[in-house]
Design an enzyme around this catalytic site. Structure first.
Site, PDB file in Angstrom:
ATOM      1  CB  ALA A  48      48.813  -5.116 -15.387  1.00 30.76           C
ATOM      2  CE1 TYR A 119      40.880  -1.344 -10.278  1.00 31.33           C
ATOM      3  CE2 TYR A 119      38.746  -1.661 -11.347  1.00 31.33           C
ATOM      4  CZ  TYR A 119      40.048  -2.071 -11.097  1.00 31.33           C
ATOM      5  OH  TYR A 119      40.514  -3.230 -11.680  1.00 31.33           O
ATOM      6  CE1 TYR A 120      35.623   4.610  -3.450  1.00 28.15           C
ATOM      7  CE2 TYR A 120      36.566   2.402  -3.289  1.00 28.15           C
ATOM      8  CZ  TYR A 120      35.492   3.269  -3.134  1.00 28.15           C
ATOM      9  OH  TYR A 120      34.280   2.786  -2.674  1.00 28.15           O
ATOM     10  NE  ARG A 121      43.027   2.697 -11.844  1.00 28.47           N
ATOM     11  CZ  ARG A 121      43.382   1.541 -12.418  1.00 28.47           C
ATOM     12  NH1 ARG A 121      42.470   0.593 -12.647  1.00 28.47           N
ATOM     13  NH2 ARG A 121      44.632   1.326 -12.747  1.00 28.47           N
ATOM     14  CG  ASN A 180      46.263  -6.231 -19.056  1.00 25.87           C
ATOM     15  OD1 ASN A 180      45.634  -7.234 -18.741  1.00 25.87           O
ATOM     16  ND2 ASN A 180      47.477  -5.988 -18.602  1.00 25.87           N
ATOM     17  N   GLY A 290      45.747 -12.262 -11.348  1.00 31.00           N
ATOM     18  CA  GLY A 290      47.173 -12.119 -11.573  1.00 31.00           C
ATOM     19  C   GLY A 290      47.772 -13.110 -12.544  1.00 31.00           C
ATOM     20  CG  ASP A 293      49.324  -8.954 -14.536  1.00 33.04           C
ATOM     21  OD1 ASP A 293      49.005  -8.553 -15.667  1.00 33.04           O
ATOM     22  OD2 ASP A 293      48.756  -8.592 -13.490  1.00 33.04           O
ATOM     23  CG  ASP A 329      46.812  -9.499  -7.807  1.00 32.22           C
ATOM     24  OD1 ASP A 329      45.906 -10.079  -7.192  1.00 32.22           O
ATOM     25  OD2 ASP A 329      46.611  -8.525  -8.547  1.00 32.22           O
TER      26      ASP A 329
END
Length: 372
Positions: A48, A119-121, A180, A290, A293, A329
């Site tokens: 973002a 997600y892989y965060r 967000n 996107g 943002d 995005d």
């Protein structure tokens, strides 16, 4: 002019906007369908705050992104790609022990039940950001510091950082905060709702969607959202296809010296609001990612230029329309004079606009993107 102006420093020597947050490598599907069925993915970037920085830099502003990535190839890709938009990435830190975050998503609209994101965060380099390891001198070097609620959800250290950055202090730049709300990122319970409300109330400029305010706080309607956020000088309530409502006025809450000067430009009596409603554009959407943002970037761009609130919102809608009409995005925004012409249209002409792929071409006059 109503609403806060962004600082008073010499624009020729000062960064306009500093954006702090996690950026990740995103893998975009080669075709629609479930993640289980997509045969291949193209590589892009997502985040973002870095999206906002890229859009602002592409629009001609001095923008910087501050974050933390792994000492790996994905980190290289992120920093190099973000810098290619003209963003200052000199304050990005590399973490040799933690990886850069990545994620995969489907091609469908994020608001639909069929949309998937993997997600892989967890344990990423960005999740280790804290008050002790980010460069405060770089964060406070701009006229605006842009933050979002996503960062607060990444870890306890990240939340501590956001609380510290939004605390009133001498020399604090104007703080822009995009709520967000991302429920899947939080660690359970209803802490996310109270944390996001706390952080938003400490900002000078807040972006929040009607839908996320209802989901996070159980608050319905723009007026009720403003009542829950009495301190910020400007609250921008995004209402989807209905457009946006902006509340702007002097607020009684404590502010820093820089932001205080911005408040004094708001006009009107202390506590009184000017309410500005701006309809959304009709857009032939290619991919609904996107846009939020990009809207924030457009609004901030017009704020930096000192434009009236109505034009700030219209520039937000136009920047969002640029992203909505491409697959990813990020995209190049319309040329400034092109966007200015469209933002200056009368209400009837604005209402007749319909924007589709390719509308940002600099040689297209406003009448060429109108429809009957």
């Amino acid at each position: 002019m109503s609403g806060p102006a962004a600082g008073t420093a010499d624009a020729a020597t000062t960064t306009d906007v500093v954006c702090l947050g996690e950026s990740m490598v995103t893998f975009l599907p080669s075709q629609p369908g479930r993640l289980a069925d997509v045969p291949s993915f193209g590589r892009g970037i997502g985040g973002a705050e870095s999206n906002v920085a890229c859009a602002l830099a592409a629009a001609g502003h001095r923008a910087a992104w501050v974050g933390r990535v792994g000492a790996d190839g994905f980190g290289d890709h992120l920093v190099e790609t973000i810098a290619s938009y003209g963003v200052d990435t000199s304050a990005v830190r590399r973490d040799p022990a933690r990886p850069t975050g990545i994620y995969f998503r489907t091609a469908t609209d994020r608001g639909t039940d069929t949309h998937e994101v993997a997600y892989y965060r967890a344990g990423s380099a960005a999740s280790a950001m804290s008050p002790s390891n980010v460069p405060y001198e770089e964060l406070f070097a701009g006229r605006v510091l842009h933050l979002s609620g996503i960062t607060a959800a990444l870890s306890a250290d990240c939340l501590a950082l956001l609380r510290d950055l939004t605390a009133p202090r001498p020399g604090r730049p104007l703080v822009s905060f995009d709520v967000n709300h991302r429920p899947h990122l939080w660690r359970g319970g209803d802490a996310d709702a109270s944390v996001l409300l706390e952080l938003a109330r400490r900002a000078d400029l807040v972006f929040v969607g009607e839908d996320e305010a209802e989901e996070a706080w159980g608050i319905v309607g723009a007026e009720a959202i403003r009542a829950a956020l009495p301190e910020p000088a400007v609250v921008v309530v995004k209402r989807g296809s209905a457009g946006a409502t902006v509340f702007s006025g002097l607020r009684p809450g404590p502010r820093s010296s820089n932001a205080g000067g911005a408040e004094n430009a708001a006009g009107g009596a202390e506590g009184a609001d000017t309410v500005t409603l701006v309809p959304a554009l009709r857009v032939d959407v290619v991919a609904a990612v996107g846009a939020g943002d990009a809207f924030a970037a457009g609004f901030l761009s017009a704020t930096l230029r000192g434009l009236p609130v109505r034009e700030r919102v219209r520039h937000g809608h136009l920047m969002a329309a640029a992203v909505l009409t491409v697959p990813g995005d990020l995209t190049d925004p319309p040329a400034r004079d092109h966007a200015d012409r469209l933002a200056a249209l009368d209400d009837d002409a604005w209402g007749r606009l319909r924007l589709g792929p390719g509308w940002t071409a600099a040689d297209r006059a406003p009448e060429e993107v109108r429809t009957p």
